[in-house]
Design an enzyme around this catalytic site. Structure first.
Site, PDB file in Angstrom:
ATOM      1  CG  ASP A 230       6.784  11.533  28.885  1.00 31.02           C
ATOM      2  OD1 ASP A 230       6.963  11.063  27.745  1.00 31.02           O
ATOM      3  OD2 ASP A 230       5.659  11.654  29.400  1.00 31.02           O
TER       4      ASP A 230
ATOM      5  CD  GLU B 191       3.489  16.574  26.242  1.00 35.11           C
ATOM      6  OE1 GLU B 191       4.010  15.532  26.647  1.00 35.11           O
ATOM      7  OE2 GLU B 191       2.704  16.616  25.273  1.00 35.11           O
TER       8      GLU B 191
ATOM      9  CD  GLU C 295       6.773   6.506  29.554  1.00 30.69           C
ATOM     10  OE1 GLU C 295       6.484   5.940  30.636  1.00 30.69           O
ATOM     11  OE2 GLU C 295       6.894   5.878  28.481  1.00 30.69           O
TER      12      GLU C 295
ATOM     13  CG  HIS D 136       2.556   2.961  23.820  1.00 35.11           C
ATOM     14  ND1 HIS D 136       3.495   3.453  24.687  1.00 35.11           N
ATOM     15  CD2 HIS D 136       1.758   3.986  23.505  1.00 35.11           C
ATOM     16  CE1 HIS D 136       3.265   4.738  24.869  1.00 35.11           C
ATOM     17  NE2 HIS D 136       2.215   5.090  24.168  1.00 35.11           N
TER      18      HIS D 136
ATOM     19  NE  ARG E 258      10.271   0.242  28.683  1.00 35.49           N
ATOM     20  CZ  ARG E 258      10.530   0.636  27.447  1.00 35.49           C
ATOM     21  NH1 ARG E 258       9.728   1.501  26.849  1.00 35.49           N
ATOM     22  NH2 ARG E 258      11.580   0.172  26.794  1.00 35.49           N
TER      23      ARG E 258
ATOM     24  CG  HIS F 168       3.527   0.778  19.979  1.00 34.83           C
ATOM     25  ND1 HIS F 168       4.802   0.264  20.020  1.00 34.83           N
ATOM     26  CD2 HIS F 168       3.643   2.090  20.289  1.00 34.83           C
ATOM     27  CE1 HIS F 168       5.658   1.227  20.361  1.00 34.83           C
ATOM     28  NE2 HIS F 168       4.972   2.350  20.515  1.00 34.83           N
TER      29      HIS F 168
END
Ligand code: UD1
Ligand code: UDP
Length: 376
Positions: A98, A120, A134, A214, A216, A247
């Site tokens: 994604d 996936e 995503e 991480h 968003r 990250h």
């Protein structure tokens, strides 16, 4: 004639999950001409994975820019993919999950009339904004894909409900389990310097809380709450050590280093090479994360996970009770963490080893599908 396979990825998790597929396709040199294209949406974190799996990309688009945005990254991937297609003309393009790389490469393949194979496939929250972007990325890739490789029955069901025909869906398990097994075997058979370096940085005799993050949608207030919670946990539990490979996204690094630097029992370290991270997952007491991949790996290792999100596209481990959703509320993170540190019964309930995400043969199933596809 050999079929031409192009495997495209760009970020750390895609690389980890696609590396075993590259290796599996490469076993069938008489059937397939396999090439690897990296967008390098991530640079350092991608290169760590390429090094470990010993993959030398045929095409490296080298697209990462510091503090990049979704608009230019998406456009850059689409444009750059055209030159790869002009040179190689694949029959099939494989994309994963994604990310922006995945969706933009799938769209470029569709424009070029090339079949799209989605690894996936079928994970869903059905909440457009979580995870962002995503959830929409994977839905769009799902519309563009010709062949769907779902890790679990749950993800297959999502695709069936969306009207995708059963003939083009294969349930394979998640390739991350193939990667995990590969990594464990390799690390057991050869000396790994990264693990030695890590052992020198942390106190392996303390209870380790392993943290990654991480997403968003957690940037800003979410990360501030997470960091404050971690600070409280560290201050209240001197015998416990928080180890946090941070990250490289500046939106993550800034709050994390601002709020969490300077505490003896908080170790902020660079992103770890995959085998060292797997070693640390095995070693730790508890994982606190918003990562997708880590939610899939932890149940295989019998490690309880607190997931700093309100929902998940990976319900299997929640049902298996290894994973608990705690969101980004400061108090909730602290309370659940304290509970798992001191309530042995609750901890034992969560630490059971189970494998909802696969048996390590996902890549074999994917390649078998294409070996058979020729016969039909
Ligand atoms: C990306 C994916 C996300 C995935 C995550 C895995 C999208 C929109 N996001 O998010 O789905 O879960 O990767 O980690 O596709 N950076 C470096 N070096 C690196 C990697 C990142 O410096 O090796 C920094 C750069 O400043 C870069 C920034 O991080 O611009 C953001 O990278 P990006 O891939 O856009 O977003 P992620 O948050 O990493
Ligand atoms: N990982 C790693 N080094 C680290 C942190 C994570 O190799 O320092 C691995 C982890 O084992 C998992 C993957 O990276 O396989 C998850 O990546 P990330 O959390 O960045 O992305 P997501 O899975 O959320 O898309």
């Amino acid at each position: 004639m050999k079929r031409k396979i192009l495997i495209v990825f760009g970020t750390r998790p895609e690389a980890i999950k696609m590396a075993p597929l590259v290796k599996e396709f490469q076993k069938y040199k008489n059937n397939f001409e396999t090439k690897v294209c990296v967008t390098a949406q991530h640079r350092e974190m991608l290169d760590q994975v390429l090094d470990f799996f010993e993959i030398l990309p045929d095409f490296d688009l080298n697209l990462m820019k510091p503090g990049q945005n979704l608009f230019t990254l998406t456009a850059d991937v689409i444009v750059a993919m055209k030159s790869v297609f002009d040179e190689f003309s694949p029959d099939y393009v494989f994309v994963h999950g994604d990310t922006t790389t995945s969706t933009a490469a799938a769209l470029a393949s569709f424009y070029a009339g090339i079949k799209v194979c989605h690894i996936e496939a079928g994970l869903r929250t059905y909440n457009k904004l979580s995870p962002f972007p995503e959830e929409m990325n994977r839905q769009i890739t799902g519309r563009l894909a010709d062949f769907h490789f779902s890790p679990t029955k749950v993800s297959e069901q999502n695709l069936l409900k969306e009207g995708i025909s059963k003939e083009v869906i294969t349930v394979t398990g998640n390739t991350v389990i193939d990667a995990l097994i590969y990594s464990s075997k390799k690390v057991n058979s050869i000396y790994n310097e990264d693990i030695q370096i890590l052992k020198d940085k942390i106190d392996i005799n303390k209870k380790i809380l392993l943290v990654t993050g991480h997403r968003r949608e957690n940037h800003g207030d979410g990360f501030i709450n997470i960091c404050r919670a971690l600070k409280t946990i560290a201050v209240n539990n001197k015998d416990v050590q928080i180890v946090y490979p941070v990250h490289l996204n500046p939106k993550v690094m800034e709050p994390v280093y601002d709020i969490l630097s300077g505490y003896d029992n908080i170790k902020l370290i660079d992103p770890l090479p995959y085998p060292a991270f797997v070693w640390l997952m095995n070693k730790c007491y508890l994982i606190i994360t918003d990562s997708g991949g880590v939610q899939e790996e932890a149940p295989s290792l019998g490690k309880p996970v607190l997931v700093m999100r309100d929902n998940t596209e990976r319900p299997e481990a929640v049902e298996a009770k290894t994973v608990l959703l705690v969101g980004t509320n400061e108090k909730k993170i602290v309370d659940y963490c304290q509970m798992l540190l001191y309530d042995r019964l609750k901890y034992d309930e969560m630490k059971n080893i189970n494998n909802p995400y696969g048996d390590g043969n996902a890549c074999k199933r994917i390649v078998d599908f294409f070996l058979k596809e020729r016969d039909n």
